[in-house]
Write a protein that holds these residues in place. Structure first.
Motif, PDB file in Angstrom:
ATOM      1  N   LEU A 262       0.854  -1.188   0.000  1.00 35.00           N
ATOM      2  CA  LEU A 262       0.000   0.000   0.000  1.00 35.00           C
ATOM      3  C   LEU A 262       0.891   1.239   0.000  1.00 35.00           C
ATOM      4  CD1 LEU A 262      -2.934   0.968   0.184  1.00 35.00           C
ATOM      5  CD2 LEU A 262      -2.715   0.915   2.671  1.00 35.00           C
ATOM      6  N   THR A 263       0.777   2.060  -1.049  1.00 36.66           N
ATOM      7  CA  THR A 263       1.613   3.261  -1.175  1.00 36.66           C
ATOM      8  C   THR A 263       0.815   4.493  -0.800  1.00 36.66           C
ATOM      9  OG1 THR A 263       2.954   2.270  -2.935  1.00 36.66           O
ATOM     10  CG2 THR A 263       3.007   4.657  -2.738  1.00 36.66           C
ATOM     11  N   LEU A 264       1.353   5.254   0.142  1.00 34.38           N
ATOM     12  CA  LEU A 264       0.743   6.500   0.577  1.00 34.38           C
ATOM     13  C   LEU A 264       1.602   7.668   0.101  1.00 34.38           C
ATOM     14  CD1 LEU A 264      -0.168   5.440   4.230  1.00 34.38           C
ATOM     15  CD2 LEU A 264      -1.620   5.355   2.193  1.00 34.38           C
ATOM     16  N   LEU A 292       5.990   4.747   1.155  1.00 32.87           N
ATOM     17  CA  LEU A 292       5.679   6.178   1.156  1.00 32.87           C
ATOM     18  C   LEU A 292       6.325   6.808  -0.062  1.00 32.87           C
ATOM     19  CD1 LEU A 292       4.325   8.445   2.913  1.00 32.87           C
ATOM     20  CD2 LEU A 292       6.644   8.994   3.681  1.00 32.87           C
ATOM     21  N   ASP A 293       5.505   7.470  -0.881  1.00 32.09           N
ATOM     22  CA  ASP A 293       6.006   8.169  -2.068  1.00 32.09           C
ATOM     23  C   ASP A 293       6.486   9.545  -1.639  1.00 32.09           C
ATOM     24  OD1 ASP A 293       6.645   8.791  -4.616  1.00 32.09           O
ATOM     25  OD2 ASP A 293       4.611   8.858  -5.393  1.00 32.09           O
ATOM     26  N   LEU A 294       7.808   9.754  -1.727  1.00 35.76           N
ATOM     27  CA  LEU A 294       8.406  10.962  -1.186  1.00 35.76           C
ATOM     28  C   LEU A 294       9.189  11.701  -2.267  1.00 35.76           C
ATOM     29  CD1 LEU A 294       9.061  12.515   1.514  1.00 35.76           C
ATOM     30  CD2 LEU A 294      11.144  11.145   1.604  1.00 35.76           C
ATOM     31  N   LEU A 307       9.618   7.220   9.849  1.00 37.88           N
ATOM     32  CA  LEU A 307       8.362   7.202   9.097  1.00 37.88           C
ATOM     33  C   LEU A 307       7.544   5.943   9.338  1.00 37.88           C
ATOM     34  CD1 LEU A 307       9.644   8.723   5.735  1.00 37.88           C
ATOM     35  CD2 LEU A 307       8.290   9.851   7.509  1.00 37.88           C
ATOM     36  N   GLY A 308       8.189   4.855   9.752  1.00 36.95           N
ATOM     37  CA  GLY A 308       7.465   3.633  10.080  1.00 36.95           C
ATOM     38  C   GLY A 308       6.877   2.907   8.895  1.00 36.95           C
ATOM     39  N   VAL A 309       7.539   2.990   7.731  1.00 34.73           N
ATOM     40  CA  VAL A 309       7.066   2.280   6.540  1.00 34.73           C
ATOM     41  C   VAL A 309       8.132   1.284   6.091  1.00 34.73           C
ATOM     42  CG1 VAL A 309       5.572   4.165   5.787  1.00 34.73           C
ATOM     43  CG2 VAL A 309       7.948   4.088   5.002  1.00 34.73           C
ATOM     44  N   ASP A 310       7.725   0.358   5.214  1.00 34.65           N
ATOM     45  CA  ASP A 310       8.658  -0.662   4.735  1.00 34.65           C
ATOM     46  C   ASP A 310       9.564  -0.143   3.628  1.00 34.65           C
ATOM     47  OD1 ASP A 310       7.590  -3.135   6.204  1.00 34.65           O
ATOM     48  OD2 ASP A 310       5.781  -2.330   5.278  1.00 34.65           O
ATOM     49  N   TRP A 311       9.008   0.715   2.768  1.00 39.33           N
ATOM     50  CA  TRP A 311       9.782   1.231   1.644  1.00 39.33           C
ATOM     51  C   TRP A 311       9.561   2.723   1.486  1.00 39.33           C
ATOM     52  CZ3 TRP A 311       7.047  -3.421   0.793  1.00 39.33           C
ATOM     53  CH2 TRP A 311       7.861  -4.564   0.665  1.00 39.33           C
ATOM     54  N   LEU A 312      10.587   3.361   0.979  1.00 38.72           N
ATOM     55  CA  LEU A 312      10.528   4.756   0.592  1.00 38.72           C
ATOM     56  C   LEU A 312      10.626   4.796  -0.921  1.00 38.72           C
ATOM     57  CD1 LEU A 312      10.448   7.372   2.285  1.00 38.72           C
ATOM     58  CD2 LEU A 312      12.912   7.568   1.898  1.00 38.72           C
ATOM     59  N   ARG A 313       9.596   5.359  -1.579  1.00 35.88           N
ATOM     60  CA  ARG A 313       9.613   5.426  -3.035  1.00 35.88           C
ATOM     61  C   ARG A 313      10.021   6.828  -3.472  1.00 35.88           C
ATOM     62  NH1 ARG A 313       7.396   6.611  -7.780  1.00 35.88           N
ATOM     63  NH2 ARG A 313       7.094   4.971  -9.344  1.00 35.88           N
ATOM     64  N   LEU A 314      11.141   6.905  -4.177  1.00 38.63           N
ATOM     65  CA  LEU A 314      11.662   8.184  -4.655  1.00 38.63           C
ATOM     66  C   LEU A 314      11.586   8.233  -6.174  1.00 38.63           C
ATOM     67  CD1 LEU A 314      14.888   8.309  -2.457  1.00 38.63           C
ATOM     68  CD2 LEU A 314      12.750   9.538  -2.035  1.00 38.63           C
ATOM     69  N   GLY A 315      11.046   9.300  -6.725  1.00 41.25           N
ATOM     70  CA  GLY A 315      11.045   9.471  -8.169  1.00 41.25           C
ATOM     71  C   GLY A 315      12.401   9.976  -8.621  1.00 41.25           C
ATOM     72  N   VAL A 335      12.849   2.341  -3.126  1.00 41.52           N
ATOM     73  CA  VAL A 335      12.409   2.048  -4.487  1.00 41.52           C
ATOM     74  C   VAL A 335      12.666   3.301  -5.316  1.00 41.52           C
ATOM     75  CG1 VAL A 335      10.479   1.419  -5.994  1.00 41.52           C
ATOM     76  CG2 VAL A 335      10.602   0.487  -3.667  1.00 41.52           C
ATOM     77  N   LEU A 336      13.420   3.153  -6.398  1.00 41.38           N
ATOM     78  CA  LEU A 336      13.689   4.285  -7.279  1.00 41.38           C
ATOM     79  C   LEU A 336      12.727   4.212  -8.456  1.00 41.38           C
ATOM     80  CD1 LEU A 336      15.430   6.765  -7.772  1.00 41.38           C
ATOM     81  CD2 LEU A 336      17.024   5.323  -9.057  1.00 41.38           C
ATOM     82  N   GLY A 337      11.798   5.166  -8.521  1.00 37.93           N
ATOM     83  CA  GLY A 337      10.784   5.170  -9.566  1.00 37.93           C
ATOM     84  C   GLY A 337      11.136   6.117 -10.699  1.00 37.93           C
ATOM     85  N   GLY A 338      10.413   5.976 -11.814  1.00 41.90           N
ATOM     86  CA  GLY A 338      10.604   6.869 -12.952  1.00 41.90           C
ATOM     87  C   GLY A 338      11.928   6.685 -13.651  1.00 41.90           C
TER      88      GLY A 338
END
Length: 365
Positions: A262-264, A292-294, A307-315, A335-338
């Motif tokens: 679940l991505t917030l 978390l999409d940051l 932050l208490g999340v499993d992954w940090l999603r960075l664009g 997670v490196l996105g884009g």
């Protein structure tokens, strides 16, 4: 005004603190990066600074100059200094067809200003069209959009993107999960052409929540939810309290929830820190894996460890390498996105990142 790069990070910190404290402020965003070169030269910038100078006299007024040349001024609400600056700027840019500045309000519109920070740290990004080209979404548009949403097929607006793990020993990418997300801009354009939902944040959030509820209702039909595999869903924070999400959660069962990601959105976490903490803890107790999409620009302002999340999603952004020192020590949580270019994957690999999402990793990409 201080160094542009420093101002960008200082503004990100300021916005985070304003949202956390519920601080009410008015902001003026000058999109000087979108003007002709002649209007961005020293003479005009000096006149802009003179117009904003009175804001620096009150102790709570701040002016931030971003790397792309944009300027964001922040002041207490209903202050005469900000109104006066806006009037002077209106005269200065009277010859422009569209005003290159817009008023924002904190904390409600912090996300729009954070997006401006992120945009300013991405060299080569074309300046967006002026906001006045399309009218904002209005309350009168809502009934028609809600009716259209009830009849629309969401399948064609659903994008699926694999998040792939690249192993150190080589070989092809291994899909860790598949992200499912509604293409919100395209959905709005189909339901109500000619309107810019980004100019009406509160109404847009309401419609986004309705669209997500509709999607969850479709996915949560008896038997359908349990057939889902390794999927990820990007949802608004408010959607997690809706009956459709709770039914979807129950239909998945413990094993199904354990397969899901679940991505917030970091903007939601900033807008409602207490609500984010409650939803995060609830979902973790239910067995969901969380990301978390940051925006990279917020890395220094939101330390990943708390932050208490499993992954940090960075664009991916060309500005990201300069912020590498703020990445989590455990790069397996990033997670490196884009990643649409080999250089992005190459940098991420050298930085210790192993999870990637982007056009290069999609079938036929």
């Amino acid at each position: 005004m201080s160094a542009p790069g420093g101002d960008a990070l200082a503004l990100a910190h300021y916005l985070r603190e304003a949202v956390a404290a519920g601080l009410v402020r008015e902001a003026l965003h000058l999109r000087l990066s979108g003007l002709d070169a002649g209007l961005r030269r020293g003479h005009h910038r000096r006149l802009v600074r003179e117009a904003l100078e009175p804001l620096l006299r009150p102790t709570r007024g701040r002016v931030f100059e971003l790397p792309n040349g944009d300027i964001i001024a922040v002041a207490p609400p209903e202050g005469r200094h900000l109104r006066g600056a806006e009037e002077e700027l209106g005269i200065l840019f009277a010859a422009e067809e569209l005003r290159p500045f817009a008023r924002r309000r904190l904390p409600e519109e912090a996300a729009a200003l954070l997006a401006a920070v992120e945009e300013s740290l991405s060299p080569g990004t074309p300046a967006p069209a002026a906001e006045a080209e399309r009218p904002p979404l209005s309350a009168g548009d809502l009934p028609a959009m809600e009716r259209s949403l009830g009849q629309a097929s969401l399948a064609r607006f659903l994008v699926r993107r694999p998040v792939c793990r690249l192993a150190p020993e080589g070989g092809g990418p291994d899909t860790a999960w598949e992200e499912w997300e509604l293409r919100w801009t395209e959905l709005c354009a189909a339901l109500l052409p000619g309107v810019d939902p980004a100019l009406s944040p509160a109404l847009s959030r309401r419609l986004r929540r309705l669209a997500e509820r509709r999607l969850l209702a479709e996915l949560g039909r008896p038997g359908d939810a349990r057939r889902l595999g390794q999927e990820g869903f990007r949802l608004a924070l408010e959607t997690l309290a809706e009956p459709e999400f709770l039914r979807f959660d129950a239909a998945l069962g413990p094993q199904g929830r354990g397969r899901m990601v679940l991505t917030l959105d970091a903007a939601d976490a900033l807008h409602d820190p207490a609500g984010f903490a409650f939803a995060r803890d609830f979902c973790r107790l239910r067995g969901w894996r969380l990301a978390l999409d940051l925006p990279p620009a917020l890395l220094p302002a939101l330390p990943p460890g708390g932050l208490g999340v499993d992954w940090l999603r960075l664009g991916w952004s060309p500005a990201l390498p300069a912020l590498a020192g703020a990445l989590p020590a455990d790069r397996g949580t990033v997670v490196l996105g884009g990643v649409d270019r080999a250089a992005a994957i190459g940098w991420g690999w050298e930085a210790g990142i192993r999870l990637f999402e982007g056009r290069l990793l999609r079938p036929g990409g």
